[in-house]
Design a protein around this motif. Structure first.
Motif, PDB file in Angstrom:
ATOM      1  N   VAL A  64       3.459  -4.027  -2.645  1.00 19.79           N
ATOM      2  CA  VAL A  64       4.348  -4.157  -3.796  1.00 19.79           C
ATOM      3  C   VAL A  64       4.894  -2.774  -4.118  1.00 19.79           C
ATOM      4  O   VAL A  64       4.349  -1.748  -3.704  1.00 19.79           O
ATOM      5  N   LYS A  65       5.994  -2.753  -4.857  1.00 14.76           N
ATOM      6  CA  LYS A  65       6.669  -1.513  -5.232  1.00 14.76           C
ATOM      7  C   LYS A  65       6.684  -1.400  -6.749  1.00 14.76           C
ATOM      8  O   LYS A  65       6.821  -2.405  -7.445  1.00 14.76           O
ATOM      9  N   VAL A  66       6.588  -0.162  -7.245  1.00 12.38           N
ATOM     10  CA  VAL A  66       6.562   0.044  -8.689  1.00 12.38           C
ATOM     11  C   VAL A  66       7.497   1.179  -9.078  1.00 12.38           C
ATOM     12  O   VAL A  66       7.454   2.265  -8.488  1.00 12.38           O
ATOM     13  N   PHE A  67       8.370   0.902 -10.048  1.00 10.28           N
ATOM     14  CA  PHE A  67       9.115   1.952 -10.744  1.00 10.28           C
ATOM     15  C   PHE A  67       8.304   2.347 -11.972  1.00 10.28           C
ATOM     16  O   PHE A  67       7.776   1.477 -12.675  1.00 10.28           O
ATOM     17  N   ARG A 161     -10.281  -0.108  -2.561  1.00  7.95           N
ATOM     18  CA  ARG A 161     -10.183  -1.511  -2.942  1.00  7.95           C
ATOM     19  C   ARG A 161      -9.157  -2.207  -2.041  1.00  7.95           C
ATOM     20  O   ARG A 161      -8.129  -1.632  -1.723  1.00  7.95           O
ATOM     21  N   CYS A 162      -9.462  -3.419  -1.656  1.00  5.69           N
ATOM     22  CA  CYS A 162      -8.533  -4.218  -0.864  1.00  5.69           C
ATOM     23  C   CYS A 162      -8.240  -5.519  -1.595  1.00  5.69           C
ATOM     24  O   CYS A 162      -9.047  -5.983  -2.405  1.00  5.69           O
ATOM     25  N   PHE A 163      -7.098  -6.105  -1.277  1.00  7.45           N
ATOM     26  CA  PHE A 163      -6.637  -7.298  -1.993  1.00  7.45           C
ATOM     27  C   PHE A 163      -6.376  -8.422  -1.000  1.00  7.45           C
ATOM     28  O   PHE A 163      -5.984  -8.191   0.150  1.00  7.45           O
ATOM     29  N   MET A 164      -6.568  -9.638  -1.452  1.00  8.21           N
ATOM     30  CA  MET A 164      -6.498 -10.801  -0.566  1.00  8.21           C
ATOM     31  C   MET A 164      -5.102 -11.000   0.008  1.00  8.21           C
ATOM     32  O   MET A 164      -4.931 -11.297   1.179  1.00  8.21           O
ATOM     33  N   ASP A 165      -4.085 -10.864  -0.845  1.00 11.72           N
ATOM     34  CA  ASP A 165      -2.709 -11.069  -0.405  1.00 11.72           C
ATOM     35  C   ASP A 165      -1.771 -10.387  -1.394  1.00 11.72           C
ATOM     36  O   ASP A 165      -2.215  -9.718  -2.335  1.00 11.72           O
ATOM     37  N   THR A 166      -0.459 -10.571  -1.193  1.00  8.06           N
ATOM     38  CA  THR A 166       0.527  -9.920  -2.047  1.00  8.06           C
ATOM     39  C   THR A 166       0.409 -10.366  -3.494  1.00  8.06           C
ATOM     40  O   THR A 166       0.520  -9.547  -4.420  1.00  8.06           O
ATOM     41  N   ASN A 167       0.194 -11.667  -3.716  1.00  6.30           N
ATOM     42  CA  ASN A 167       0.076 -12.160  -5.090  1.00  6.30           C
ATOM     43  C   ASN A 167      -1.128 -11.550  -5.800  1.00  6.30           C
ATOM     44  O   ASN A 167      -1.062 -11.231  -6.991  1.00  6.30           O
ATOM     45  N   ASP A 168      -2.223 -11.404  -5.062  1.00  5.74           N
ATOM     46  CA  ASP A 168      -3.419 -10.776  -5.629  1.00  5.74           C
ATOM     47  C   ASP A 168      -3.123  -9.332  -6.034  1.00  5.74           C
ATOM     48  O   ASP A 168      -3.478  -8.889  -7.126  1.00  5.74           O
ATOM     49  N   LEU A 169      -2.449  -8.601  -5.141  1.00 10.18           N
ATOM     50  CA  LEU A 169      -2.091  -7.214  -5.432  1.00 10.18           C
ATOM     51  C   LEU A 169      -1.093  -7.134  -6.583  1.00 10.18           C
ATOM     52  O   LEU A 169      -1.209  -6.265  -7.459  1.00 10.18           O
ATOM     53  N   THR A 171      -0.590  -9.276  -9.110  1.00 14.11           N
ATOM     54  CA  THR A 171      -1.255  -9.574 -10.386  1.00 14.11           C
ATOM     55  C   THR A 171      -2.142  -8.420 -10.831  1.00 14.11           C
ATOM     56  O   THR A 171      -2.122  -8.016 -12.004  1.00 14.11           O
ATOM     57  N   ALA A 172      -2.898  -7.863  -9.893  1.00  9.17           N
ATOM     58  CA  ALA A 172      -3.805  -6.764 -10.226  1.00  9.17           C
ATOM     59  C   ALA A 172      -3.028  -5.519 -10.652  1.00  9.17           C
ATOM     60  O   ALA A 172      -3.428  -4.826 -11.599  1.00  9.17           O
ATOM     61  N   LEU A 177      -1.805  -1.670 -14.681  1.00 11.32           N
ATOM     62  CA  LEU A 177      -0.831  -0.756 -15.277  1.00 11.32           C
ATOM     63  C   LEU A 177      -0.730  -0.976 -16.786  1.00 11.32           C
ATOM     64  O   LEU A 177      -0.599  -0.018 -17.553  1.00 11.32           O
ATOM     65  N   ARG A 178      -0.801  -2.238 -17.221  1.00 14.23           N
ATOM     66  CA  ARG A 178      -0.819  -2.513 -18.663  1.00 14.23           C
ATOM     67  C   ARG A 178      -2.066  -1.900 -19.294  1.00 14.23           C
ATOM     68  O   ARG A 178      -2.010  -1.334 -20.395  1.00 14.23           O
TER      69      ARG A 178
END
Length: 199
Positions: A64-67, A161-169, A171-172, A177-178
């Protein structure tokens, strides 16, 4: 008739004086981007003697990408997405950011090409009375406090830490960030980088 060069003329004969700019009270934001992978990042950690720590993955690398943007008034704003960085997504971030932040804003960015596209110029023209974009010198990430935010985020939330898939990453990333916005984890960043900001 001789040509008279003005006293303030530069090397090419043009005036080096700039028209005075109207003084405005503004909030200064430094903006930057980060890419995060489902495989996370490996970093030094603790483990029992003789037991090597493991971080299992699925072998599929997604991201995923973050601004993100941090201000001289202890504000941090971000937007998470799954598509690449380009002038379309950067303009979408600017529109989202403009709704979230009141008042006159000066945003300082690096020289990435998607920070300068025609869509960005259209946005700046539309909001020229309340929004300005300024650029850092080339190859100077050390001048951008938002880099310190990313370091803090990776250290606290994605290292080892590793994540199951893109949706997992996805959401996390949004959730953490919040959480970072509300926590004291950025206090050190705000304190350390005060010299970056114009008071």
């Amino acid at each position: 008739k001789p040509i008279v060069r003005p006293k303030n003329a530069g090397k090419r004969g043009y005036s080096t004086d700039r028209p005075p700019r109207e003084k405005k009270r503004a909030t200064i934001f430094f903006e930057d981007e980060i890419s995060l992978s489902t495989q996370g990042t490996v970093h030094r950690t603790w483990a029992r003697v003789g037991q090597r720590p493991r971080c299992p993955t699925l072998g599929r690398k997604r991201g995923v990408k973050v601004f993100g943007a941090i201000s001289n008034q202890r504000q941090f704003r971000f937007r998470v997405q799954t598509v690449y960085f380009n002038q379309v997504t950067f303009t979408e971030f600017l529109n989202y950011f403009r709704v979230q932040v009141d008042g006159h804003v000066i945003m300082i960015v690096d020289g990435a090409s998607y920070h300068k596209g025609p869509l960005v110029k259209d946005f700046l023209s539309k909001h020229h009375k309340s929004f300005e974009l300024e650029f850092l010198p080339a190859y100077s990430p050390e001048l951008n406090p938002q880099e310190d935010v990313w370091k803090t985020f990776r250290k606290n939330h994605t290292h080892n830490r590793c994540f199951m898939d893109t949706n997992d990453l996805l959401t996390a990333t949004r959730s953490r960030l919040r959480s970072l916005q509300r926590s004291t984890a950025l206090d050190g960043v705000f304190l350390e980088c005060q010299n970056y900001f114009i008071q």
